[in-house]
Design a protein around this motif. Structure first.
Motif, PDB file in Angstrom:
ATOM      1  N   UNK A 142       0.632  -0.688  -0.178  1.00 50.41           N
ATOM      2  CA  UNK A 142       0.153   0.055  -0.355  1.00 50.41           C
ATOM      3  C   UNK A 142       1.104   1.369  -0.113  1.00 50.41           C
ATOM      4  N   UNK A 143       1.807   1.237   0.865  1.00 48.42           N
ATOM      5  CA  UNK A 143       2.309   2.338   0.756  1.00 48.42           C
ATOM      6  C   UNK A 143       3.623   2.672  -0.607  1.00 48.42           C
ATOM      7  N   UNK A 144       3.790   1.479  -1.034  1.00 48.01           N
ATOM      8  CA  UNK A 144       4.085   1.761  -2.173  1.00 48.01           C
ATOM      9  C   UNK A 144       3.974   2.210  -2.967  1.00 48.01           C
ATOM     10  N   UNK A 145       2.603   1.749  -3.031  1.00 47.74           N
ATOM     11  CA  UNK A 145       1.120   2.738  -4.290  1.00 47.74           C
ATOM     12  C   UNK A 145       0.999   3.948  -4.234  1.00 47.74           C
ATOM     13  N   UNK A 146       1.420   4.466  -2.615  1.00 46.27           N
ATOM     14  CA  UNK A 146       1.299   5.870  -2.703  1.00 46.27           C
ATOM     15  C   UNK A 146       2.077   6.828  -3.128  1.00 46.27           C
ATOM     16  N   UNK A 147       4.144   5.737  -2.692  1.00 48.41           N
ATOM     17  CA  UNK A 147       4.673   6.382  -3.307  1.00 48.41           C
ATOM     18  C   UNK A 147       4.334   6.598  -5.217  1.00 48.41           C
ATOM     19  N   UNK A 148       3.888   5.535  -5.553  1.00 48.16           N
ATOM     20  CA  UNK A 148       3.686   5.813  -7.049  1.00 48.16           C
ATOM     21  C   UNK A 148       2.412   6.882  -7.914  1.00 48.16           C
ATOM     22  N   UNK A 149       1.895   6.593  -6.807  1.00 43.49           N
ATOM     23  CA  UNK A 149       1.104   8.138  -7.547  1.00 43.49           C
ATOM     24  C   UNK A 149       1.496   9.085  -7.333  1.00 43.49           C
ATOM     25  N   UNK A 168      16.469   9.398   0.866  1.00 44.86           N
ATOM     26  CA  UNK A 168      16.047   8.375   2.030  1.00 44.86           C
ATOM     27  C   UNK A 168      14.975   7.120   2.133  1.00 44.86           C
ATOM     28  N   UNK A 169      14.069   6.864   0.581  1.00 40.83           N
ATOM     29  CA  UNK A 169      13.271   6.680   0.522  1.00 40.83           C
ATOM     30  C   UNK A 169      13.668   5.167  -0.178  1.00 40.83           C
ATOM     31  N   UNK A 170      15.167   5.493  -1.213  1.00 37.35           N
ATOM     32  CA  UNK A 170      14.907   4.575  -2.154  1.00 37.35           C
ATOM     33  C   UNK A 170      15.382   3.484  -1.375  1.00 37.35           C
ATOM     34  N   UNK A 171      16.724   3.414  -0.900  1.00 42.34           N
ATOM     35  CA  UNK A 171      17.123   2.272  -0.418  1.00 42.34           C
ATOM     36  C   UNK A 171      16.128   1.360   0.771  1.00 42.34           C
ATOM     37  N   UNK A 172      15.147   1.826   0.999  1.00 47.67           N
ATOM     38  CA  UNK A 172      13.629   1.012   1.325  1.00 47.67           C
ATOM     39  C   UNK A 172      12.906   0.427   0.106  1.00 47.67           C
ATOM     40  N   UNK A 173      12.459   1.325  -0.354  1.00 48.75           N
ATOM     41  CA  UNK A 173      11.209   0.282  -1.531  1.00 48.75           C
ATOM     42  C   UNK A 173      12.167  -0.148  -2.425  1.00 48.75           C
ATOM     43  N   UNK A 174      13.512   0.263  -2.652  1.00 52.69           N
ATOM     44  CA  UNK A 174      14.469  -0.542  -3.371  1.00 52.69           C
ATOM     45  C   UNK A 174      14.664  -2.340  -3.246  1.00 52.69           C
ATOM     46  N   UNK A 175      14.484  -2.017  -2.245  1.00 56.07           N
ATOM     47  CA  UNK A 175      14.587  -3.663  -1.402  1.00 56.07           C
ATOM     48  C   UNK A 175      13.127  -3.809  -1.742  1.00 56.07           C
ATOM     49  N   UNK A 176      12.201  -4.266  -1.984  1.00 56.73           N
ATOM     50  CA  UNK A 176      11.175  -5.050  -2.410  1.00 56.73           C
ATOM     51  C   UNK A 176      10.928  -6.303  -2.460  1.00 56.73           C
ATOM     52  N   UNK A 180      10.242  -9.302  -0.688  1.00 59.62           N
ATOM     53  CA  UNK A 180       8.651  -9.768  -1.167  1.00 59.62           C
ATOM     54  C   UNK A 180       7.234  -9.076  -1.699  1.00 59.62           C
ATOM     55  N   UNK A 181       7.512  -8.513  -1.782  1.00 61.92           N
ATOM     56  CA  UNK A 181       6.589  -7.321  -1.834  1.00 61.92           C
ATOM     57  C   UNK A 181       6.491  -6.802  -3.535  1.00 61.92           C
ATOM     58  N   UNK A 182       5.134  -7.170  -4.074  1.00 64.77           N
ATOM     59  CA  UNK A 182       5.110  -7.029  -5.320  1.00 64.77           C
ATOM     60  C   UNK A 182       5.262  -5.274  -5.922  1.00 64.77           C
TER      61      UNK A 182
END
Length: 232
Positions: A142-149, A168-176, A180-182
Motif C-alpha cells: 500500500x505504501x509503495x502504491x502511495x509513492x507510485x501515485x 531516504x526512500x530509495x534504499x527501502x523501496x528499492x529493496x522490495x 517480497x513485496x510486488x
C-alpha cells in the motif's frame, strides 16, 4: 590531507546507506567507521555515548564542535542544511520535503522492515508467522502504491530535482525483492528506480561499507538470507 568534517558510523543496511548516499552524491569527504552487528558494536559503551538508542547511523560533525546527530532522517536534514544541497527552497517546499521524509521514516521503513524481519529472519529461525507476514507485506505494498501515485508526472518524489526524500526512500523501496513485496503495475515507481539505479554516486554508496546485492534482488538470496539472519 585535512581531516574530513564528517565522521560517519554506519553499516550496510537501508538506514545505514542513507548518509553515505548523501555524502557520495554531494561529493563531501567523510571518515567512515564500520559498526559490526556481529560483535554488537552498536551496543558498546563507547558507541552508545554517541547514540543512546544503540542504532546506526550516527555522524559527528568535527567542524561544529563535534556535534553528534543520530537517526537517519535527522542526519539527512542536518547534512542538507549544512551543505545547502538536496533540499528545496521555500517554506512550503521545505514542509513538503519534511512531510515525505517523515512518511518514509514512519511508514515505508518500519513496515518494510517488519516484512523483511518476519520473512528473512524469524521464519528461517523457525518462527514463521503467516498473519504478521501478510500484514506487513500488504501494508508495504500500500505504501509503495502511495509513492507510485506521488511520482506520477515527476522525475523524483518532489518534482524534477533529486532530494533527501529520494535518498531516504530509495534504499527501502528499492529493496522490495528482499521484503517480497510486488511492484506489479507500479510503473511510476519502477521508472523512479531506474533513474536512481543509473546514478553512479548512489550505486557506489550502496556498496559501502560492503555490498549486499540480495537486498535489491541480485546475488545469492539463500546464502544472503542465512548471513543476514545470523546477525540477529
Amino acid at each position: 590531507m585535512p581531516t574530513p568534517e564528517i565522521h560517519l558510523y554506519t553499516a550496510s543496511t537501508m538506514n545505514g546507506w542513507k548518509p553515505i548516499i548523501f555524502l557520495e552524491e554531494a561529493k563531501v569527504e567523510y571518515e567512515l567507521t564500520y559498526i559490526d552487528f556481529g560483535k554488537k558494536e552498536q551496543k558498546s559503551e563507547w558507541y552508545m555515548r554517541l547514540n543512546p538508542n544503540g542504532r546506526i547511523p550516527t555522524i559527528v560533525d568535527r567542524s561544529n564542535d563535534d556535534f553528534v546527530v543520530f537517526e537517519s532522517g535527522a542526519i539527512l536534514w542536518y547534512l542538507a542544511e549544512k551543505y545547502q544541497t538536496f533540499l528545496p527552497i521555500g517554506e512550503k517546499a521545505r514542509s513538503e520535503a519534511l512531510q515525505w521524509l517523515m512518511f518514509q521514516m514512519s511508514g515505508v521503513g518500519p513496515m518494510m522492515g517488519q516484512a523483511m524481519y518476519f520473512q528473512r529472519i524469524a521464519a528461517p529461525k523457525g518462527n514463521e508467522d503467516p498473519y504478521a507476514i501478510d500484514r506487513y507485506v500488504t501494508e508495504s505494498r500500500r505504501l509503495l502504491e502511495v509513492l507510485d501515485k506521488q511520482l506520477a508526472g515527476k522525475a523524483y518524489l518532489l518534482g524534477d530535482n533529486f532530494t533527501i526524500v529520494d535518498i531516504a526512500t530509495y534504499p527501502w523501496a528499492r529493496s522490495y525483492p528482499w521484503a517480497k513485496v510486488s511492484i506489479e503495475g507500479l510503473d511510476n515507481l519502477r521508472n523512479w528506480f531506474d533513474r536512481i539505479d543509473a546514478r553512479p554516486a548512489t550505486q557506489k554508496a550502496v556498496t559501502i561499507p560492503k555490498p549486499f546485492p540480495a537486498f535489491f534482488g541480485k546475488g545469492d538470496e539463500a546464502t544472503s538470507e542465512a548471513e543476514n539472519a545470523s546477525r540477529f
